[in-house]
Design an enzyme around this catalytic site. Structure first.
Site, PDB file in Angstrom:
ATOM      1  N   SER A 149       0.219   0.165 -31.919  1.00 46.11           N
ATOM      2  CA  SER A 149      -0.284   1.395 -32.527  1.00 46.11           C
ATOM      3  C   SER A 149      -1.437   1.055 -33.456  1.00 46.11           C
ATOM      4  CB  SER A 149       0.829   2.077 -33.338  1.00 46.11           C
ATOM      5  OG  SER A 149       0.310   3.134 -34.120  1.00 46.11           O
ATOM      6  N   TYR A 162       7.968   1.991 -38.785  1.00 44.91           N
ATOM      7  CA  TYR A 162       7.416   2.031 -37.426  1.00 44.91           C
ATOM      8  C   TYR A 162       6.244   1.062 -37.292  1.00 44.91           C
ATOM      9  CZ  TYR A 162       4.826   3.936 -33.423  1.00 44.91           C
ATOM     10  OH  TYR A 162       4.136   4.095 -32.239  1.00 44.91           O
TER      11      TYR A 162
END
Length: 257
Positions: A149, A162
């Site tokens: 990400s 995350y």
């Protein structure tokens, strides 16, 4: 019938980025094995789309947080390959995942442990379990693509757990690339930016204010679409990208440059 087409396994391929990766690779001539956790109907719909493109497809259930289930899953993959007249995978994309939005101060141990199981332990041990099925060879070795990400590069409040997992995946990618190079297996990271999908409750897609903000900090001036990531993944899996390994490629449209 014996398979002569490349075969790629994509986790979390029933929707969003995974579905678009599957379709992009099918257009490039790949047969696809995709996994889903609960959305069997959606997975079957992706299979039908792939088949409409003239490629073969198989959908299998898998919970990437349940490492104990991986040996049985590998047996099902092997059986599926055998039915196609094949014995090896040419590609693996570790894509399955879910989000967790909480500030660092408010993140619970349960939330953190869930992120570890899904985003780090899952790709680590699933790739390990699938090693006997991954093609080897200096020119013919399999491609592994770990999905990270943009949040591993830039920081936005609420994604500490995350993003920490995605940062760990990027380190894991480099170690895999180093250790699996002797088998001819290439391993890279693809890091999407903010994408308009249902991920994280669909906030980027459905929240107009957030959508405008993301566009304003993105060099190309818009929010990413799932098709953008599908195309990027397909490009990294092509034969011409065979000299790329151990690298992080961000597909974010130039977010927060």
């Amino acid at each position: 019938m014996t398979s002569t087409s490349p075969i790629t396994l994509i986790t979390g391929g029933s929707r969003g980025l995974g579905a678009q990766m599957a379709l992009a690779l099918a257009r490039d001539g790949h047969d696809i094995v995709l996994t889903y956790r609960e959305a069997a109907t959606a997975a079957d719909a992706v299979v039908a789309q792939i088949q409409a493109l003239g490629r073969r497809a198989l959908a299998l259930p898998l919970d990437v947080a349940d490492a104990a289930s991986f040996p049985g899953f590998v047996e099902r993959v092997s059986a599926g390959l055998k039915a196609w007249g094949a014995s090896q995978l040419d590609g693996l994309i570790n894509n399955a995942g879910t989000g967790a939005h909480a500030s660092f101060a408010e993140t619970t141990p349960a939330q953190f442990d869930s992120m570890v199981a899904i985003h780090l332990k899952g790709p680590f041990f699933l790739t390990q379990a699938l090693l006997p099925l991954l093609a080897t060879g200096e020119k013919t070795g399999a491609r592994v693509l770990n999905i990270s990400s943009g949040l591993a590069r830039f920081s936005i409040t609420g994604y500490a757990a995350y993003a920490a997992m995605k940062g760990a995946v990027e380190v894991l990618t480099r170690y895999q690339a180093k250790e699996l190079a002797t088998r001819g297996i290439r391993v890279n990271t693809l890091a999407p930016g903010a994408i308009a999908t249902d991920f994280g409750g669909g906030a980027v897609r459905d929240n107009a204010e957030l959508n405008r903000f993301v566009a304003s900090v993105t060099a190309l001036g818009r929010v990413g679409e799932a098709e953008d990531i599908g195309g990027a993944a397909a490009a990294l899996m092509r034969p011409g990208a065979g000299w790329i390994t151990g690298q992080r490629v961000e597909a974010s449209g130039g977010m927060f440059l």
